[in-house]
Write a protein that holds these residues in place. Structure first.
Motif, PDB file in Angstrom:
ATOM      1  N   ALA A  38      12.887   6.318   0.915  1.00 27.06           N
ATOM      2  CA  ALA A  38      12.762   4.899   1.242  1.00 27.06           C
ATOM      3  C   ALA A  38      13.214   4.027   0.074  1.00 27.06           C
ATOM      4  O   ALA A  38      13.871   3.002   0.279  1.00 27.06           O
ATOM      5  CB  ALA A  38      11.329   4.568   1.641  1.00 27.06           C
ATOM      6  N   GLN A  39      12.899   4.443  -1.140  1.00 25.63           N
ATOM      7  CA  GLN A  39      13.323   3.668  -2.308  1.00 25.63           C
ATOM      8  C   GLN A  39      14.848   3.687  -2.429  1.00 25.63           C
ATOM      9  O   GLN A  39      15.471   2.651  -2.637  1.00 25.63           O
ATOM     10  CB  GLN A  39      12.693   4.222  -3.577  1.00 25.63           C
ATOM     11  N   CYS A  46      14.405   0.874   2.372  1.00 27.04           N
ATOM     12  CA  CYS A  46      13.683   0.677   3.634  1.00 27.04           C
ATOM     13  C   CYS A  46      12.216   1.044   3.426  1.00 27.04           C
ATOM     14  O   CYS A  46      11.810   1.425   2.334  1.00 27.04           O
ATOM     15  CB  CYS A  46      14.312   1.518   4.747  1.00 27.04           C
ATOM     16  N   ARG A  47      11.441   0.917   4.480  1.00 25.59           N
ATOM     17  CA  ARG A  47      10.041   1.329   4.445  1.00 25.59           C
ATOM     18  C   ARG A  47       9.941   2.790   4.885  1.00 25.59           C
ATOM     19  O   ARG A  47      10.793   3.275   5.626  1.00 25.59           O
ATOM     20  CB  ARG A  47       9.203   0.461   5.385  1.00 25.59           C
ATOM     21  N   ILE A  48       8.904   3.460   4.470  1.00 27.78           N
ATOM     22  CA  ILE A  48       8.682   4.847   4.896  1.00 27.78           C
ATOM     23  C   ILE A  48       8.623   4.919   6.418  1.00 27.78           C
ATOM     24  O   ILE A  48       9.157   5.843   7.021  1.00 27.78           O
ATOM     25  CB  ILE A  48       7.392   5.414   4.275  1.00 27.78           C
ATOM     26  N   THR A  49       8.023   3.946   7.039  1.00 29.91           N
ATOM     27  CA  THR A  49       7.890   3.945   8.501  1.00 29.91           C
ATOM     28  C   THR A  49       9.222   3.746   9.216  1.00 29.91           C
ATOM     29  O   THR A  49       9.289   3.914  10.425  1.00 29.91           O
ATOM     30  CB  THR A  49       6.877   2.881   8.957  1.00 29.91           C
ATOM     31  N   ASP A  50      10.270   3.397   8.475  1.00 25.81           N
ATOM     32  CA  ASP A  50      11.606   3.275   9.069  1.00 25.81           C
ATOM     33  C   ASP A  50      12.312   4.622   9.179  1.00 25.81           C
ATOM     34  O   ASP A  50      13.406   4.705   9.730  1.00 25.81           O
ATOM     35  CB  ASP A  50      12.490   2.337   8.237  1.00 25.81           C
TER      36      ASP A  50
END
Length: 74
Positions: free
Chosen positions: A54-55, A59-63
């Protein structure tokens, strides 16, 4: 109510970031084969992998996965 991981969206996030699987694997310090297994669904990401992915991808982890709602977890 809870959630389970549905389809992996890593390839979509790679496309959004303009990265190949090979370049992403290099940045993550893993093999391209490992990334491909995650994308195909034969492996699930660890939380550590998801945080780092994600980093890198912005994006977000949930993406990274479709989250499916589970109504009764008993």
């Amino acid at each position: 109510m809870g959630y389970i991981l549905g389809d992996c969206l890593l390839q979509d996030r790679l496309n959004d970031a303009g990265l190949t699987q090979a370049e992403f694997a290099r940045r993550m310090g893993v093999s391209p084969q490992y990334v491909n297994k995650i994308i195909r669904g034969s492996r699930k990401m660890s939380l550590e992998f998801a945080i780092n992915a994600a980093q890198i991808l912005g994006c977000r982890i949930t993406d990274l996965y479709i989250l499916e709602i589970v109504r009764d977890r008993s």
